[in-house]
Enzyme design. Sequence first.
Site, PDB file in Angstrom:
ATOM      1  N   HIS A  50      -1.324   7.391   3.149  1.00  0.00           N
ATOM      2  CA  HIS A  50      -2.085   7.046   1.933  1.00  0.00           C
ATOM      3  C   HIS A  50      -2.282   5.536   1.900  1.00  0.00           C
ATOM      4  CE1 HIS A  50       2.094   6.230   0.821  1.00  0.00           C
ATOM      5  NE2 HIS A  50       1.597   5.305   0.009  1.00  0.00           N
ATOM      6  N   HIS A 132      -3.983  -0.802   3.340  1.00  0.00           N
ATOM      7  CA  HIS A 132      -3.286  -0.400   4.571  1.00  0.00           C
ATOM      8  C   HIS A 132      -2.666   0.977   4.411  1.00  0.00           C
ATOM      9  CE1 HIS A 132       0.023  -1.827   2.061  1.00  0.00           C
ATOM     10  NE2 HIS A 132       0.798  -1.020   2.767  1.00  0.00           N
TER      11      HIS A 132
HETATM   12  P1  ATP Z   1      10.676   5.059   1.136  1.00  0.00           P
HETATM   13  O1  ATP Z   1      10.944   4.103  -0.017  1.00  0.00           O
HETATM   14  O2  ATP Z   1      11.407   6.350   1.044  1.00  0.00           O
HETATM   15  O3  ATP Z   1      10.792   4.417   2.455  1.00  0.00           O
HETATM   16  P2  ATP Z   1       7.970   4.854   0.236  1.00  0.00           P
HETATM   17  O4  ATP Z   1       8.184   3.371   0.167  1.00  0.00           O
HETATM   18  O5  ATP Z   1       6.714   5.356   0.836  1.00  0.00           O
HETATM   19  O6  ATP Z   1       9.144   5.529   1.013  1.00  0.00           O
HETATM   20  P3  ATP Z   1       8.124   4.675  -2.583  1.00  0.00           P
HETATM   21  O7  ATP Z   1       9.152   3.590  -2.491  1.00  0.00           O
HETATM   22  O8  ATP Z   1       8.272   5.683  -3.668  1.00  0.00           O
HETATM   23  O9  ATP Z   1       8.070   5.472  -1.221  1.00  0.00           O
HETATM   24  O10 ATP Z   1       6.710   3.971  -2.699  1.00  0.00           O
HETATM   25  C1  ATP Z   1       5.512   4.680  -2.926  1.00  0.00           C
HETATM   26  C2  ATP Z   1       4.361   3.810  -2.486  1.00  0.00           C
HETATM   27  O11 ATP Z   1       4.346   2.598  -3.248  1.00  0.00           O
HETATM   28  C3  ATP Z   1       4.449   3.365  -1.029  1.00  0.00           C
HETATM   29  O12 ATP Z   1       3.132   3.216  -0.523  1.00  0.00           O
HETATM   30  C4  ATP Z   1       5.112   2.021  -1.102  1.00  0.00           C
HETATM   31  O13 ATP Z   1       4.749   1.185  -0.026  1.00  0.00           O
HETATM   32  C5  ATP Z   1       4.539   1.471  -2.408  1.00  0.00           C
HETATM   33  N1  ATP Z   1       5.498   0.584  -3.064  1.00  0.00           N
HETATM   34  C6  ATP Z   1       6.788   0.858  -3.338  1.00  0.00           C
HETATM   35  N2  ATP Z   1       7.381  -0.179  -3.971  1.00  0.00           N
HETATM   36  C7  ATP Z   1       6.433  -1.132  -4.099  1.00  0.00           C
HETATM   37  C8  ATP Z   1       6.415  -2.437  -4.671  1.00  0.00           C
HETATM   38  N3  ATP Z   1       7.480  -2.973  -5.228  1.00  0.00           N
HETATM   39  N4  ATP Z   1       5.259  -3.127  -4.598  1.00  0.00           N
HETATM   40  C9  ATP Z   1       4.162  -2.594  -4.030  1.00  0.00           C
HETATM   41  N5  ATP Z   1       4.108  -1.370  -3.496  1.00  0.00           N
HETATM   42  C10 ATP Z   1       5.226  -0.644  -3.516  1.00  0.00           C
END
Ligand code: ATP
Length: 181
Positions: A50, A132
Amino acid sequence: MSESIEAGPAQHRLFFALWPDDALRQQIERNTCQAIKEAGGRRIPAGNFHVTLVFIGEVPEQQVAGVIAAACEVRAQPFALTLDMLESWTGADVLVYSGEQAPPALGALVDRLRISLLRHQFKLQRQTFKPHITLVRRLPRRLPKRPLAALQWPVSDFALVESRGGPDGSIYTVIGRWPLA
Ligand code: ATP
Ligand code: MG
């Protein structure tokens, strides 16, 4: 359902995203599979690919309706997104499929989502936006940035997605989609 005092109200970890259909997911896989194999690290399953637009974070159950209302108020135009670079980002230790040129309509969509969320009293972290798709996490070593086969993505809607921790990484559930027109 009653909530135990210890647990507090249920929280939902939410973000807005561009959510590819199955044909696009297959194309992303085709364009990136060789690079992913060479990179090592923890591969993101194709079903999880995504583009995050706005990360909202933990939202209490009773405020989810506010996020949905914020999404309903956003008007933005469809656009074409091109992803054509492979790069690794240190700090996050991720390998990403990125786009050098974000179309202005994409920037406008992100801005409008953020403004609408702020109007609905949601606090957002400052986030610099570069479109990205994360392909690999825990990348063992940095790779030089290079062009990759281009993905042409005709974007006609955006999605609200819930993220839950699973045994093998995050599990995402699309809880709403809104057309661009
Ligand atoms: P994991 O944390 O299990 O490695 P993930 O990062 O894909 O997986 P989430 O942390 O729930 O899952 O994040 C969901 C989406 O939001 C992802 O695309 C992640 O890169 C983005 N994201 C998470 N935290 C932030 C943040 N603090 N700022 C910007 N984008 C974020
Ligand atoms: Mg994360």
